[in-house]
Scaffold this active site. Sequence first.
Site, PDB file in Angstrom:
ATOM      1  CG  HIS A  17      -1.918  -1.015   1.364  1.00  0.00           C
ATOM      2  ND1 HIS A  17      -2.066  -1.799   2.469  1.00  0.00           N
ATOM      3  CD2 HIS A  17      -2.885  -1.421   0.502  1.00  0.00           C
ATOM      4  CE1 HIS A  17      -3.072  -2.641   2.305  1.00  0.00           C
ATOM      5  NE2 HIS A  17      -3.585  -2.441   1.107  1.00  0.00           N
ATOM      6  CE  LYS A  41     -14.088  -7.567   3.413  1.00  0.00           C
ATOM      7  NZ  LYS A  41     -12.906  -6.934   2.798  1.00  0.00           N
ATOM      8  NE  ARG A  90      -2.448  -7.494  -4.500  1.00  0.00           N
ATOM      9  CZ  ARG A  90      -3.214  -7.897  -3.504  1.00  0.00           C
ATOM     10  NH1 ARG A  90      -2.745  -7.951  -2.279  1.00  0.00           N
ATOM     11  NH2 ARG A  90      -4.467  -8.261  -3.728  1.00  0.00           N
TER      12      ARG A  90
HETATM   13  O1  PNS Z   1      -8.975  -3.019  -0.076  1.00  0.00           O
HETATM   14  P1  PNS Z   1     -10.207  -3.558  -0.728  1.00  0.00           P
HETATM   15  O2  PNS Z   1     -11.036  -4.338   0.291  1.00  0.00           O
HETATM   16  O3  PNS Z   1      -9.915  -4.360  -1.967  1.00  0.00           O
HETATM   17  O4  PNS Z   1     -11.084  -2.282  -1.183  1.00  0.00           O
HETATM   18  C1  PNS Z   1     -12.354  -2.456  -1.788  1.00  0.00           C
HETATM   19  C2  PNS Z   1     -13.087  -1.092  -1.914  1.00  0.00           C
HETATM   20  C3  PNS Z   1     -13.135  -0.389  -0.585  1.00  0.00           C
HETATM   21  C4  PNS Z   1     -12.346  -0.219  -2.899  1.00  0.00           C
HETATM   22  C5  PNS Z   1     -14.518  -1.383  -2.464  1.00  0.00           C
HETATM   23  O5  PNS Z   1     -15.107  -2.377  -1.696  1.00  0.00           O
HETATM   24  C6  PNS Z   1     -15.416  -0.155  -2.453  1.00  0.00           C
HETATM   25  O6  PNS Z   1     -15.204   0.777  -3.176  1.00  0.00           O
HETATM   26  N1  PNS Z   1     -16.450  -0.183  -1.584  1.00  0.00           N
HETATM   27  C7  PNS Z   1     -17.376   0.918  -1.412  1.00  0.00           C
HETATM   28  C8  PNS Z   1     -18.776   0.543  -1.876  1.00  0.00           C
HETATM   29  C9  PNS Z   1     -18.900   0.674  -3.376  1.00  0.00           C
HETATM   30  O7  PNS Z   1     -18.742   1.733  -3.940  1.00  0.00           O
HETATM   31  N2  PNS Z   1     -19.200  -0.459  -4.025  1.00  0.00           N
HETATM   32  C10 PNS Z   1     -19.398  -0.536  -5.457  1.00  0.00           C
HETATM   33  C11 PNS Z   1     -18.093  -0.766  -6.173  1.00  0.00           C
HETATM   34  S1  PNS Z   1     -18.365  -0.983  -7.875  1.00  0.00           S
END
Ligand code: PNS
Length: 159
Positions: A17, A41, A90
């Site tokens: 990160h 979660k 990645r």
């Molecule tokens: O670190 P992660 O868990 O891979 O991050 C995932 C994240 C936070 C980027 C994704 O879950 C997100 O954007 N969640 C917010 C809800 C949302 O907008 N969902 C629709 C995505 S298309």
Amino acid sequence: MRIAIYPGSFDPVHYGHLDLIQRADKLVDRLVVAVLQNEAKQPAFSVEERIQFLREMTKDMKKVEITSFHGLLVDFARQRKAQFIVRGLRAFSDFEFEFQMALMNRKLAPELETVFLMPKEKYSAVSSKLVREIGHFGGDLTELVPELIRERVVSGLLK
Ligand code: PNS
């Protein structure tokens, strides 16, 4: 003013990160690193702890802001007047999920561009999930988590 959001769970933040944050920092005027508050979660670290770890790691980076968000990422990005979403890629295994998310976000907010950055090769197998597992069983996190927060991460995971 070029503003980007780097969203994620950061549970906990690791060197991969940090590498991404440093790369994105060079491209924008403001980088908002946003920790998702996800009630569905059960995270290993609270949002406050995750924010604190990120803040400590980026305290010398003037363009970086650490915060949290809930709800849809595109709504948060619009609220913050961001033009870009930054995500890390990645390996091929990341691609499917990232592709779906980028296209869905584009459907929801066509003006927002998702930009993918690749971390240094040595971080391409690092994930928060593996950091949690290694830390939980008392393994060595030297190469995975910055020294500044390692002790607290380890003690949090050994609980
Ligand atoms: O670190 P992660 O868990 O891979 O991050 C995932 C994240 C936070 C980027 C994704 O879950 C997100 O954007 N969640 C917010 C809800 C949302 O907008 N969902 C629709 C995505 S298309």
